[in-house]
Write a protein that holds these residues in place. Structure first.
Motif, mmCIF file in Angstrom:
data_model
loop_
_atom_site.group_PDB
_atom_site.id
_atom_site.type_symbol
_atom_site.label_atom_id
_atom_site.label_comp_id
_atom_site.label_asym_id
_atom_site.label_seq_id
_atom_site.Cartn_x
_atom_site.Cartn_y
_atom_site.Cartn_z
ATOM 1 N N HIS A 174 0.701 -1.251 -0.096
ATOM 2 C CA HIS A 174 -0.173 -0.011 -0.149
ATOM 3 C C HIS A 174 0.715 1.314 0.002
ATOM 4 O O HIS A 174 1.703 1.310 0.821
ATOM 5 C CB HIS A 174 -1.025 -0.019 1.242
ATOM 6 C CG HIS A 174 -1.541 1.297 1.406
ATOM 7 N ND1 HIS A 174 -2.690 1.557 0.506
ATOM 8 C CD2 HIS A 174 -1.604 2.337 1.949
ATOM 9 C CE1 HIS A 174 -3.401 2.405 0.743
ATOM 10 N NE2 HIS A 174 -2.766 3.168 1.834
ATOM 11 N N GLY A 175 0.543 2.165 -0.913
ATOM 12 C CA GLY A 175 1.249 3.445 -0.955
ATOM 13 C C GLY A 175 2.526 3.423 -1.600
ATOM 14 O O GLY A 175 3.135 4.742 -1.831
ATOM 15 N N ARG A 176 2.664 2.234 -2.388
ATOM 16 C CA ARG A 176 4.003 2.226 -3.144
ATOM 17 C C ARG A 176 3.734 2.374 -4.574
ATOM 18 O O ARG A 176 2.873 1.646 -5.351
ATOM 19 C CB ARG A 176 4.977 1.337 -2.793
ATOM 20 C CG ARG A 176 5.293 1.279 -1.228
ATOM 21 C CD ARG A 176 6.315 0.256 -1.093
ATOM 22 N NE ARG A 176 6.725 0.139 0.375
ATOM 23 C CZ ARG A 176 7.710 -0.499 0.940
ATOM 24 N NH1 ARG A 176 8.417 -1.242 0.001
ATOM 25 N NH2 ARG A 176 8.110 -0.392 2.187
ATOM 26 N N GLU A 180 -2.964 1.032 -3.919
ATOM 27 C CA GLU A 180 -3.655 0.927 -2.876
ATOM 28 C C GLU A 180 -4.382 -0.305 -2.546
ATOM 29 O O GLU A 180 -4.864 -0.921 -3.289
ATOM 30 C CB GLU A 180 -4.755 2.074 -3.009
ATOM 31 C CG GLU A 180 -4.627 3.507 -3.397
ATOM 32 C CD GLU A 180 -5.919 4.371 -3.212
ATOM 33 O OE1 GLU A 180 -6.805 4.308 -2.420
ATOM 34 O OE2 GLU A 180 -6.000 5.113 -4.238
ATOM 35 N N HIS A 182 -6.082 -2.808 0.713
ATOM 36 C CA HIS A 182 -6.604 -2.630 1.910
ATOM 37 C C HIS A 182 -7.234 -4.033 2.267
ATOM 38 O O HIS A 182 -7.426 -4.882 1.347
ATOM 39 C CB HIS A 182 -7.855 -1.627 2.010
ATOM 40 C CG HIS A 182 -7.433 -0.316 1.809
ATOM 41 N ND1 HIS A 182 -6.670 0.511 2.369
ATOM 42 C CD2 HIS A 182 -7.507 0.327 0.428
ATOM 43 C CE1 HIS A 182 -6.583 1.790 1.808
ATOM 44 N NE2 HIS A 182 -6.798 1.607 0.485
ATOM 45 N N SER A 195 -8.629 -3.265 -3.576
ATOM 46 C CA SER A 195 -7.364 -2.597 -3.979
ATOM 47 C C SER A 195 -7.710 -1.731 -5.455
ATOM 48 O O SER A 195 -8.681 -2.243 -6.104
ATOM 49 C CB SER A 195 -6.383 -3.617 -4.314
ATOM 50 O OG SER A 195 -5.044 -2.802 -4.767
#
Length: 362
Positions: A174-176, A180, A182, A195
């Motif tokens: 996540h965040g890379r 996204e 979850h 995602s």
């Protein structure tokens, strides 16, 4: 069991049932025709059909009978969700409340909306409006997608190390580079990830192949994740007047929280249903745990269509050691002796429940 329930006498000859309502993915080609078989000609189905017709949609009767099954059509949210609800409603109406006491109701994901109707927090027509509206809105947006992966072994025994590793993938991905990712649903012995497409691709690369997993769920958005914030805003505006009320029996939501007839604030129920429930992980396992421990059911009943929720429910029960079940084999042996988990989407188990009702009447 809660202290209040521990002090209450069990009801005469009535068996105590925990109802677990199904979510998306339970109406497929094998279930086509179920609704007409169970409810064809009923007054309530005619009413549902009229509502669909007025909205410019094919009726449920047509979709379930006249229109040959096509996943591309029947799997769309605006059709799949109402079909699932109507099939479940037919099963719920078949449960004789004079012979069975429904002590609590819960559900998986979209099953929360069905649970609102099953518990009396929404009327059946109001629930169809909610379910149809959310199904259509999710389909139009289709923000992201879902991938499912098991963390139990072949005998459905928990592998807690694997579970921790799978959850650790969220922090890694996540965040890379625009990903996204979850947790979407804690589903018995499986984790459902929600995602965007970048995140789904990275996740699929990271997950070791295992039989048919990782499995991408067809026409499923990233339900119960922040990717649904837009859907949440639109739903709260469109359904501002949704007439939620206190339930007639307790409901267990996707956090394991219990909404009781004597303490529910309808506004808070509306806010959860069209708020946190849409954008935060749905903990189905917690809902089953609370249902079993707080309400001590004699049996757990999953309305149809289909029976795909049965495995996840059994896995959650094995984690609790319910009925002494320690693995899949113990569950199957117990079920062969006397079924405690009944999927009404399976003809033999539905018939067993109805025959049980008749035997209790003698």
């Amino acid at each position: 069991m809660s202290q209040r329930q521990a002090n209450e006498p069990r009801s005469g000859s009535r068996e105590r049932l925990l109802i677990v309502c199904p979510g998306r993915g339970t109406y497929n080609a094998a279930e086509w025709g179920t609704l007409n078989r169970l409810a064809g000609g009923s007054e309530w189905l005619a009413r549902f059909d009229a509502m669909r017709r007025e909205a410019g949609m094919p009726t449920l009767t047509e979709l379930d009978g006249e229109t040959p099954f096509r996943q591309s059509l029947h799997g769309r949210g605006e059709h799949a969700a109402p079909l699932i609800y109507a099939c479940a409603w037919a099963d719920l109406l078949a449960i004789d409340r004079e012979r069975y006491e429904v002590v609590a109701v819960t559900g998986n994901s979209m099953g929360w909306y069905i649970a609102l109707a099953a518990a009396g927090a929404l009327g059946p027509d109001e629930a169809l409006r909610l379910i149809g509206s959310m199904g259509l809105r999710m389909q139009k947006t289709l923000a992201g997608g879902q991938v499912i992966y098991p963390w139990v072994d072949e005998e459905w025994r928990p592998d807690w190390t694997l579970r921790r590793e799978l959850l650790g993938l969220i922090a890694r991905i996540h965040g890379r580079d625009g990903a996204e990712l979850h947790l979407s649903i804690d589903l018995g012995g499986m984790l459902v990830f929600g995602s965007n497409e970048v995140g789904l691709a990275r996740l699929s690369e990271a997950l070791p192949p295992r039989e048919r997993f990782p499995l991408r769920l067809h026409q499923h958005a990233a339900f119960h994740t922040p990717l649904q914030e837009g859907v949440k805003r639109e739903a709260r505006r469109e359904l501002a007047s949704l007439p939620l009320r206190s339930p007639e029996v307790p409901m267990i939501d996707g956090r394991g929280h219990v909404w009781t007839p004597w303490s529910t604030d309808p506004q808070a129920l509306w806010d959860y249903t069209l708020g946190e429930q849409l954008v935060a992980p749905y903990d189905f396992t917690a809902a089953i745990r609370v249902g079993v421990r707080e309400f001590a059911p004699d049996r757990i009943v999953i309305p149809g269509p289909g029976a795909t929720l049965g495995g996840a429910t059994a896995q959650a029960l094995i984690q609790l050691g319910w009925q002494g079940w320690s693995d899949k084999s113990a569950f199957q042996r117990g079920q062969a002796e006397e079924p405690k988990l009944l999927c009404m989407g399976l003809a033999e188990q539905r018939e067993w429940l109805l025959a049980r009702r008749e035997s209790l009447a003698v």
